[in-house]
Design a protein around this motif. Structure first.
Motif, PDB file in Angstrom:
ATOM      1  N   GLU A  94       0.853  -1.191   0.000  1.00 46.11           N
ATOM      2  CA  GLU A  94       0.000   0.000   0.000  1.00 46.11           C
ATOM      3  C   GLU A  94       0.886   1.238   0.000  1.00 46.11           C
ATOM      4  O   GLU A  94       1.777   1.355   0.841  1.00 46.11           O
ATOM      5  N   LEU A  95       0.633   2.133  -0.931  1.00 50.51           N
ATOM      6  CA  LEU A  95       1.327   3.415  -0.961  1.00 50.51           C
ATOM      7  C   LEU A  95       0.442   4.407  -0.217  1.00 50.51           C
ATOM      8  O   LEU A  95      -0.629   4.768  -0.690  1.00 50.51           O
ATOM      9  N   HIS A  96       0.864   4.793   0.965  1.00 48.50           N
ATOM     10  CA  HIS A  96       0.058   5.675   1.809  1.00 48.50           C
ATOM     11  C   HIS A  96       0.292   7.149   1.513  1.00 48.50           C
ATOM     12  O   HIS A  96      -0.619   7.953   1.682  1.00 48.50           O
ATOM     13  N   ALA A  97       1.497   7.508   1.123  1.00 51.75           N
ATOM     14  CA  ALA A  97       1.795   8.911   0.833  1.00 51.75           C
ATOM     15  C   ALA A  97       2.926   8.977  -0.184  1.00 51.75           C
ATOM     16  O   ALA A  97       3.923   8.269  -0.062  1.00 51.75           O
ATOM     17  N   VAL A  98       2.732   9.820  -1.181  1.00 49.03           N
ATOM     18  CA  VAL A  98       3.776  10.149  -2.152  1.00 49.03           C
ATOM     19  C   VAL A  98       3.764  11.665  -2.242  1.00 49.03           C
ATOM     20  O   VAL A  98       2.720  12.262  -2.483  1.00 49.03           O
ATOM     21  N   TYR A  99       4.922  12.273  -2.032  1.00 57.68           N
ATOM     22  CA  TYR A  99       4.975  13.741  -2.107  1.00 57.68           C
ATOM     23  C   TYR A  99       6.314  14.158  -2.702  1.00 57.68           C
ATOM     24  O   TYR A  99       7.361  13.635  -2.322  1.00 57.68           O
ATOM     25  N   VAL A 100       6.237  15.106  -3.630  1.00 57.05           N
ATOM     26  CA  VAL A 100       7.441  15.682  -4.233  1.00 57.05           C
ATOM     27  C   VAL A 100       7.319  17.193  -4.138  1.00 57.05           C
ATOM     28  O   VAL A 100       6.273  17.768  -4.441  1.00 57.05           O
ATOM     29  N   ARG A 101       8.385  17.814  -3.697  1.00 51.07           N
ATOM     30  CA  ARG A 101       8.437  19.264  -3.510  1.00 51.07           C
ATOM     31  C   ARG A 101       8.145  19.989  -4.831  1.00 51.07           C
ATOM     32  O   ARG A 101       8.546  19.537  -5.900  1.00 51.07           O
TER      33      ARG A 101
END
Length: 161
Positions: A94-101
């Motif tokens: 499960e991918l719970h969070a993906v964040y890129v600036r």
């Protein structure tokens, strides 16, 4: 470069968590609230605790680094499906969070984070990957669809107050 989280990344990751949280709060203030720094740290520590090299890590965190700066992350969990009569037993990442600036989103940073996370899942017996996306985030939905994800379920909500 995509790599495993290191303790020395903590300060940078806490800043990215603040930005991640702000996106959600601004988009859905009736659903999301500003977590305390302690709550944010507890959430972070859950993902940062499990090394990817464990027999089957329950949680993982990868970071995107360039020139010594951490510009993105992906975190999630590897689990077995619940043992219920209807579901086929399997291992899921499960991918719970993906964040890129901001400023790094037009490149392939997010795609590479997701690909590396999927490899962790595959190497740990996962047969399926799941990514949860809130309705306000159409760009994320398009992004994961380009990476081969497809919608298989939906969650509906109704206020009863």
């Amino acid at each position: 470069m995509i790599r495993e989280y290191r303790q020395s990344d903590r300060e940078s990751l806490m800043e990215l968590w603040r930005l991640f949280d702000r996106v959600h709060i601004d988009a859905m203030p009736d659903k999301f609230r500003e977590p305390s720094e302690e709550q944010r740290a507890l959430r972070h520590d859950k993902y940062a605790a499990g090394p990817c090299a464990a027999p089957r890590p329950s949680h993982f965190m990868l970071v995107a680094e360039e020139g010594g700066a951490v510009n993105g992350f992906v975190c999630g969990a590897i689990r077995e499906t619940p043992d219920v009569a209807l579901l086929v037993n399997s291992v899921v990442i499960e991918l719970h969070a993906v964040y890129v600036r901001n400023g790094w989103r037009k490149g392939r940073v997010s795609a590479e984070l997701v690909r590396h996370a999927l490899l962790i899942g595959k190497n740990n017996g996962a047969e399926t990957a799941v990514c949860h996306i809130w309705n306000f985030n159409a760009a994320a939905r398009r992004h994961v669809e380009r990476l081969g994800f497809r919608g298989v379920s939906a969650k509906y909500e109704k206020s009863i107050t």
